[in-house]
Design an enzyme around this catalytic site. Structure first.
Site, PDB file in Angstrom:
ATOM      1  N   ASP A   1       0.911  -1.148   0.075  1.00  0.00           N
ATOM      2  CA  ASP A   1       0.122   0.081   0.181  1.00  0.00           C
ATOM      3  C   ASP A   1       0.705   1.161  -0.124  1.00  0.00           C
ATOM      4  OD1 ASP A   1      -2.092   1.818   0.121  1.00  0.00           O
ATOM      5  OD2 ASP A   1      -2.639   1.310   2.163  1.00  0.00           O
TER       6      ASP A   1
ATOM      7  N   ASP B   1      -3.495   2.259  -5.847  1.00  0.00           N
ATOM      8  CA  ASP B   1      -2.260   2.753  -4.924  1.00  0.00           C
ATOM      9  C   ASP B   1      -2.082   1.334  -4.165  1.00  0.00           C
ATOM     10  OD1 ASP B   1      -4.380   3.027  -3.297  1.00  0.00           O
ATOM     11  OD2 ASP B   1      -3.560   4.690  -2.289  1.00  0.00           O
ATOM     12  N   GLU B   2      -2.619   0.249  -4.294  1.00  0.00           N
ATOM     13  CA  GLU B   2      -2.379  -0.793  -3.476  1.00  0.00           C
ATOM     14  C   GLU B   2      -2.693  -2.290  -4.321  1.00  0.00           C
ATOM     15  OE1 GLU B   2      -5.141  -1.291  -0.304  1.00  0.00           O
ATOM     16  OE2 GLU B   2      -6.547   0.266  -1.209  1.00  0.00           O
TER      17      GLU B   2
END
Length: 373
Positions: free
Chosen positions: A44, A145-146
């Site tokens: 993350d 974003d993860e």
């Protein structure tokens, strides 16, 4: 999953009591444990949009936004101007993600506000996911974003998963200029919970035997997918921690928050999650479109025109059926976000044959395509 410590010519003991030969294969297994237990990483990006903007600014010789009160947000004069991401100094001033920028400025008058740059975010997202994908063939893009990485069966390549997680974290920092947290466990739920522990730039584990010490003392609101409405009902019933939820009767939880939701959250509180890491996303079951008005809508007449436009946007989504991008197109691992010129985002799909052509862009892979409208 297994973490063998390799020796020469003799067996070693794996994490769950099974014996391994020098090649890492199981010779025997404790009957109380399953050899199919998995090893999952959740990676993350820390304050993604702010970090990505900061990395670019530092290359240009500008101050690092992460070290000063700063946020990514819109125009404070408009209702659409909300805080999308914030720095730690801004957080210490009480600034919260999702609140209006105008409200955030009252808490932190000297805060630097930077507009969003989605082209930059796509570029950085693809770069960090490319590094992650080099460690395992099975990666699930959970958001921009993860990602989840299924590291099951990689013990010969990475005998120490914690060291492997640090390697991933450090490569991203050294090569791309921003930091990530990595959570490690035997399922996706626990790996994601672990990555949300202390930030930034950390590696955390949350294995099943660590649940009582690391997860159960947390407030019940910290449990994945537990919303504010459910939190309110649970706390009013005296269930204030994840441990309280795990030790309650499942039927009581279902009475409070519904059968399906209650069963899922009860299982999550006990660390149970058998969902697979999916390299390809599921087919979208529905589409939505929304807009935010600059002024209050107080009459039916005011609502009609904008509502019609939103309905047209949602209706268009139902015509976008096939994946626009994917490995067969030489693009990213999963279909991307298709952004028609109208400005609303849907999962990447190809158009119906009788529609007019209109230029669109796939945000996930940043490749321009022709879509139909």
């Amino acid at each position: 999953y297994l973490i063998p410590q390799f020796g020469k010519g003799h067996s070693q003991i794996c994490r769950y009591g099974g014996a391994l030969n020098q090649n890492g294969f199981i010779l025997s297994m404790n009957k109380t444990k399953k050899p199919a237990d998995r090893l999952i990483f959740h990676v993350d990006v820390n304050s993604a949009f702010l970090s990505w903007e900061s990395a670019r600014r530092m290359k240009e010789g500008l101050p690092d936004l992460r070290d000063i009160p700063a946020c990514i947000g819109g125009d404070p004069a408009k209702r659409t101007g909300i805080v999308v991401a914030k720095s730690i100094p801004a957080k210490k001033c009480g600034v919260q993600t999702g609140e209006p920028v105008a409200m955030a400025l009252r808490k932190c008058p000297n805060m630097v506000i930077v507009p969003s740059d989605f082209d930059l975010y796509v570029k950085c997202s693809r770069a960090f996911k490319k590094i992650c994908a080099s460690y395992t063939p099975v990666m699930e893009s959970f958001s921009i974003d993860e990602v989840f990485l299924d590291m099951t069966g990689t013990s010969l390549l990475y005998p120490d998963p914690i060291a492997a997680a640090h390697e991933i974290k450090d490569r991203i920092s050294d090569e791309l200029g921003f930091t990530v947290n990595v959570g490690i466990s035997t399922n996706k739920l626990l790996a994601k919970m672990a990555s949300d522990f202390e930030k930034p730039n950390k590696v955390h584990t949350l294995f099943p035997e660590e649940i009582p010490a690391k997860m159960w003392p947390l407030p019940v609101r910290e449990l994945l997918f537990l919303g504010k409405a459910s939190e309110k009902k649970l706390t009013e019933a005296g269930i204030r921690t994840i441990g309280d939820l795990a030790h309650a009767w499942e039927t009581d939880i279902q009475t409070l928050i519904g059968n399906k939701n209650g069963h899922q959250l009860y299982q999550y509180a006990r660390g149970i999650d058998d969902s697979p890491v999916k390299a390809q996303p599921d087919e979208a079951k529905g589409f939505s479109a929304e807009t935010t008005f600059n002024e209050d809508i107080v009459s039916i007449e005011q609502r009609l025109l904008p509502v019609q436009g939103v309905l047209e946007q949602a209706a268009l989504c139902t015509h976008l059926r096939q994946p626009l991008c994917g490995p067969h197109r030489g693009c990213d691992r999963s279909p991307g976000l298709l952004q028609p010129a109208g400005g609303f985002a849907v999962q990447g799909r190809t158009p119906g044959r009788n529609e007019k052509r209109r230029q669109s862009v796939c945000f996930q892979c940043a490749h321009h395509r022709q879509a139909q409208h």
